[in-house]
Write a protein that holds these residues in place. Structure first.
Motif, PDB file in Angstrom:
ATOM      1  N   THR A 178      91.487 -23.614  -2.356  1.00 48.03           N
ATOM      2  CA  THR A 178      92.578 -24.314  -1.677  1.00 48.03           C
ATOM      3  C   THR A 178      92.521 -24.185  -0.159  1.00 48.03           C
ATOM      4  OG1 THR A 178      93.977 -22.357  -1.970  1.00 48.03           O
ATOM      5  CG2 THR A 178      94.165 -24.107  -3.627  1.00 48.03           C
ATOM      6  N   TRP A 179      91.694 -23.276   0.349  1.00 47.64           N
ATOM      7  CA  TRP A 179      91.705 -23.031   1.788  1.00 47.64           C
ATOM      8  C   TRP A 179      91.256 -24.247   2.596  1.00 47.64           C
ATOM      9  CZ3 TRP A 179      94.316 -20.290   4.831  1.00 47.64           C
ATOM     10  CH2 TRP A 179      93.929 -20.058   6.150  1.00 47.64           C
ATOM     11  N   ALA A 180      90.317 -25.001   2.107  1.00 45.80           N
ATOM     12  CA  ALA A 180      89.869 -26.194   2.827  1.00 45.80           C
ATOM     13  C   ALA A 180      91.016 -27.181   2.995  1.00 45.80           C
ATOM     14  CB  ALA A 180      88.704 -26.854   2.084  1.00 45.80           C
ATOM     15  N   GLU A 181      91.844 -27.321   1.955  1.00 50.09           N
ATOM     16  CA  GLU A 181      92.988 -28.226   2.051  1.00 50.09           C
ATOM     17  C   GLU A 181      94.043 -27.678   3.005  1.00 50.09           C
ATOM     18  OE1 GLU A 181      95.209 -31.701   1.076  1.00 50.09           O
ATOM     19  OE2 GLU A 181      93.100 -31.118   0.973  1.00 50.09           O
ATOM     20  N   VAL A 182      94.207 -26.368   3.011  1.00 52.68           N
ATOM     21  CA  VAL A 182      95.130 -25.730   3.949  1.00 52.68           C
ATOM     22  C   VAL A 182      94.706 -26.043   5.377  1.00 52.68           C
ATOM     23  CG1 VAL A 182      95.888 -23.495   4.870  1.00 52.68           C
ATOM     24  CG2 VAL A 182      95.833 -23.873   2.403  1.00 52.68           C
ATOM     25  N   GLN A 183      93.428 -25.887   5.672  1.00 52.02           N
ATOM     26  CA  GLN A 183      92.929 -26.183   7.010  1.00 52.02           C
ATOM     27  C   GLN A 183      93.122 -27.657   7.362  1.00 52.02           C
ATOM     28  OE1 GLN A 183      88.977 -24.416   6.109  1.00 52.02           O
ATOM     29  NE2 GLN A 183      89.222 -23.349   8.061  1.00 52.02           N
ATOM     30  N   ARG A 184      92.895 -28.522   6.400  1.00 54.24           N
ATOM     31  CA  ARG A 184      93.028 -29.962   6.653  1.00 54.24           C
ATOM     32  C   ARG A 184      94.457 -30.348   6.992  1.00 54.24           C
ATOM     33  NH1 ARG A 184      94.295 -34.674   4.477  1.00 54.24           N
ATOM     34  NH2 ARG A 184      95.130 -33.726   2.567  1.00 54.24           N
ATOM     35  N   GLN A 185      95.417 -29.705   6.314  1.00 53.76           N
ATOM     36  CA  GLN A 185      96.819 -30.075   6.498  1.00 53.76           C
ATOM     37  C   GLN A 185      97.513 -29.292   7.606  1.00 53.76           C
ATOM     38  OE1 GLN A 185      99.299 -30.498   3.090  1.00 53.76           O
ATOM     39  NE2 GLN A 185      97.682 -31.254   1.773  1.00 53.76           N
ATOM     40  N   ALA A 186      96.866 -28.246   8.096  1.00 50.36           N
ATOM     41  CA  ALA A 186      97.496 -27.418   9.123  1.00 50.36           C
ATOM     42  C   ALA A 186      97.701 -28.205  10.414  1.00 50.36           C
ATOM     43  CB  ALA A 186      96.633 -26.193   9.394  1.00 50.36           C
ATOM     44  N   ARG A 187      98.879 -28.079  10.989  1.00 48.64           N
ATOM     45  CA  ARG A 187      99.163 -28.724  12.265  1.00 48.64           C
ATOM     46  C   ARG A 187      98.357 -28.048  13.369  1.00 48.64           C
ATOM     47  NH1 ARG A 187     104.179 -27.722  10.254  1.00 48.64           N
ATOM     48  NH2 ARG A 187     104.534 -26.115  11.851  1.00 48.64           N
ATOM     49  N   GLU A 188      98.080 -28.790  14.420  1.00 46.11           N
ATOM     50  CA  GLU A 188      97.320 -28.253  15.540  1.00 46.11           C
ATOM     51  C   GLU A 188      98.027 -27.027  16.108  1.00 46.11           C
ATOM     52  OE1 GLU A 188      95.311 -29.769  19.746  1.00 46.11           O
ATOM     53  OE2 GLU A 188      96.751 -31.025  18.673  1.00 46.11           O
ATOM     54  N   ASP A 189      97.271 -26.004  16.419  1.00 43.05           N
ATOM     55  CA  ASP A 189      97.765 -24.756  17.002  1.00 43.05           C
ATOM     56  C   ASP A 189      98.505 -23.869  16.005  1.00 43.05           C
ATOM     57  OD1 ASP A 189      96.729 -25.765  19.312  1.00 43.05           O
ATOM     58  OD2 ASP A 189      98.659 -26.132  20.293  1.00 43.05           O
ATOM     59  N   THR A 190      98.546 -24.241  14.726  1.00 45.19           N
ATOM     60  CA  THR A 190      99.231 -23.407  13.737  1.00 45.19           C
ATOM     61  C   THR A 190      98.381 -22.215  13.343  1.00 45.19           C
ATOM     62  OG1 THR A 190     100.414 -25.309  12.847  1.00 45.19           O
ATOM     63  CG2 THR A 190     100.316 -23.359  11.460  1.00 45.19           C
ATOM     64  N   LEU A 191      97.082 -22.422  13.182  1.00 41.06           N
ATOM     65  CA  LEU A 191      96.173 -21.360  12.781  1.00 41.06           C
ATOM     66  C   LEU A 191      95.371 -20.872  13.980  1.00 41.06           C
ATOM     67  CD1 LEU A 191      94.678 -22.880   9.487  1.00 41.06           C
ATOM     68  CD2 LEU A 191      96.589 -21.282   9.707  1.00 41.06           C
TER      69      LEU A 191
END
Length: 239
Positions: free
Chosen positions: A168-181
């Protein structure tokens, strides 16, 4: 889930802002399908701590209360060692092992193990550090349980069965807003066996228990040496 080396992350537009923001990864699985993945704060994912672990039974001889206040002087520090490295795989594996490495015979308290992990694995300047301290404490017995475990000379270690980046991490990265991670943030899910040994009526006894959890770590370009950011609740990992 297969073990694999994470791909490098792209730097965020504003690293300072990234330090002030928190993330959440919430996964809802039903009938084997992934329905929702959202990002907000890690804290919401972590939730309340699990019930305190049940002490493993052992000898009926209680330790002298004064002994627990003393720090050992002739034995080496029993804490697990976290690799100081920029290799995410190596850092994740060493952190997982260190997290479960403790020995009640050495006179230390749970707070000492928490501090050791913070000193070795965290960034004191990161705003998630206080949350990480809470996460770490939830992986250890509380003081009352620790005193009980000391009676039985209980010690613990982890055997890793599988470790790797959850699907699921790839999807998390895809959906993460800019500057969130933070740039270089990656998740590792660990499946393993927690081994405890102790003494019961003069005889060595042992118990085994399966465990699973997810670590959120950050490596380059944010940190030259990887750092532990947060932990999920024990036995509630990302998949």
């Amino acid at each position: 889930m297969k073990r694999r080396t994470p791909s490098p992350q792209q730097p965020a537009a504003d690293p300072e802002r990234a330090r002030r923001l928190r993330m959440i990864v919430a996964t809802v699985l039903g009938t084997g399908l992934l329905f929702i993945i959202t990002i907000a704060t890690i804290g919401l994912l972590l939730g309340p701590p699990d019930d305190e672990p049940t002490p493993m039974v052992g000898s009926n001889v209680a330790p002298d209360p004064g002994d627990t206040a003393e720090r050992p002087t002739t034995r080496s520090t029993p804490f697990g060692t976290v690799a100081q490295t920029g290799d995410a795989d190596r850092f994740a594996e060493s952190t997982a092992l260190a997290l479960f490495a403790w020995d009640t015979r050495d006179g230390y308290q749970p707070t000492d193990y928490v501090q050791s992990m913070l000193d070795q694995a965290s960034d004191p300047a990161n705003e998630e550090t206080d949350g990480l301290a809470t996460d770490l404490a939830a992986y250890l017995p509380n003081r009352a349980a620790w005193i009980e475990l000391q009676q039985y000379e209980t010690r613990q270690h982890l055997e890793i069965d599988q470790i790797g980046v959850p699907d699921t991490w790839a999807e998390v990265q895809r959906q993460a807003r800019e500057d969130t991670l933070l740039p270089g943030t990656i998740a590792y899910t660990v499946d393993g066996t927690r081994h405890r040994t102790g003494v019961w009526e003069g005889k060595e006894v042992a118990t085994d228990h399966p465990v699973a959890f997810t670590m959120f770590i950050a490596c380059e370009p944010t940190y030259e040496q990887c750092r532990l950011l947060r932990l999920t609740v024990l036995d509630k990992p990302l998949r």
